[in-house]
Write an enzyme that holds these catalytic residues in place. Structure first.
Site, short mmCIF file in Angstrom:
data_model
loop_
_atom_site.label_atom_id
_atom_site.label_comp_id
_atom_site.label_asym_id
_atom_site.label_seq_id
_atom_site.Cartn_x
_atom_site.Cartn_y
_atom_site.Cartn_z
N ALA A 1 24.19 -5.03 -4.23
CA ALA A 1 24.71 -3.60 -3.47
C ALA A 1 23.64 -2.63 -3.64
CB ALA A 1 25.92 -3.31 -4.05
N TYR A 2 23.89 -1.49 -2.92
CA TYR A 2 22.55 -0.37 -2.66
C TYR A 2 23.01 0.68 -3.45
CZ TYR A 2 20.32 -3.70 0.36
OH TYR A 2 19.68 -4.86 0.55
N LEU A 3 22.28 1.18 -4.60
CA LEU A 3 22.48 2.50 -4.98
C LEU A 3 21.65 3.61 -4.10
CD1 LEU A 3 21.01 1.66 -8.74
CD2 LEU A 3 23.27 2.58 -7.94
N GLU B 1 26.58 1.93 -3.33
CA GLU B 1 27.57 2.30 -1.92
C GLU B 1 27.94 1.46 -1.31
OE1 GLU B 1 23.81 3.44 0.32
OE2 GLU B 1 23.62 5.31 -0.77
N ASN C 1 20.01 -6.18 5.15
CA ASN C 1 21.06 -6.32 4.11
C ASN C 1 21.60 -4.71 3.84
OD1 ASN C 1 21.72 -9.16 2.87
ND2 ASN C 1 19.56 -8.89 3.17
#
Length: 155
Positions: free
Chosen positions: A28-30, A82, A144
Site C-alpha cells: 500500500a502507499y503512504l 492510503e 500499482n
C-alpha cells in the site's frame, strides 16, 4: 538507483509452468503522488519501504530506492496507508537472459495479470515469451499506485 523496466499485459496462464518462485505480496502507499510514491510492501515474511520518482516520458526509467525493514514494522505501517491494499501473487520466470516478474492480482484488482522485465538500458533487446501481450509501460493506469485508487474491477 535507476529502475529501467517495461510492463506488459499477460495473455494466458501459460507462464505458470515456467515459474521457479511464487510469493504473495501485499502493498500500500503512504504517498501515491505521481511525482514521488512511497510504498510499504510485505513479500513473504519480509517488509520493504520503497520510494519511486516520476518516470520519464516513455515510463521506462525512474529513480527507485528500496530498503528492507522489519516485518513487524511493515505490518504496523500498512494501516497508515492510503486507499486499498494491492494484493497479488508474483511469479518469477527466466526467459533467455532476463527475469520476468508476473503479478496475478486479487481482491479489487482480480482479473489483471501484468508482467515486468527489468533492463540495463531502455533499448536493451529481450526475448518475448508467447504469453506476453500488449505493452503498457507508459500507461499510468497500470501502475500499482493508480490501482490502489482506481482498482481494475471498477474500470
Amino acid at each position: 538507483m535507476l529502475e529501467i523496466e517495461r510492463k506488459f499485459l499477460v495473455l494466458s496462464n501459460d507462464f505458470i509452468k515456467y515459474s521457479f518462485t511464487q510469493n504473495r505480496i501485499v502493498q500500500a502507499y503512504l504517498n501515491s503522488n505521481p511525482e514521488r510514491t512511497v510504498r510499504i510492501r510485505i513479500k513473504g515474511n519480509k517488509g520493504f519501504l520503497t520510494i519511486k520518482g516520476k518516470g520519464n516520458e516513455s515510463g521506462t526509467t525512474r529513480l527507485e530506492w528500496e530498503t528492507e525493514i522489519p516485518f513487524a514494522e511493515a505490518e504496523k505501517l500498512l494501516p497508515l496507508c492510503e486507499n486499498i491494499y494491492i494484493d497479488k501473487t508474483r511469479y518469477e520466470i527466466k526467459v533467455g537472459n532476463h527475469l520476468f516478474e508476473v503479478d496475478v492480482f486479487s481482491g479489487e484488482n482480480e482479473g489483471l495479470i501484468l508482467a515486468e522485465v527489468e533492463l540495463k538500458s531502455e533499448d536493451e533487446v529481450f526475448e518475448r515469451p508467447n504469453w506476453l501481450g500488449k505493452e503498457v509501460t507508459a500507461d499510468a493506469k497500470f501502475y500499482n499506485s493508480y490501482l490502489s485508487h482506481k482498482p481494475y474491477k471498477s474500470w
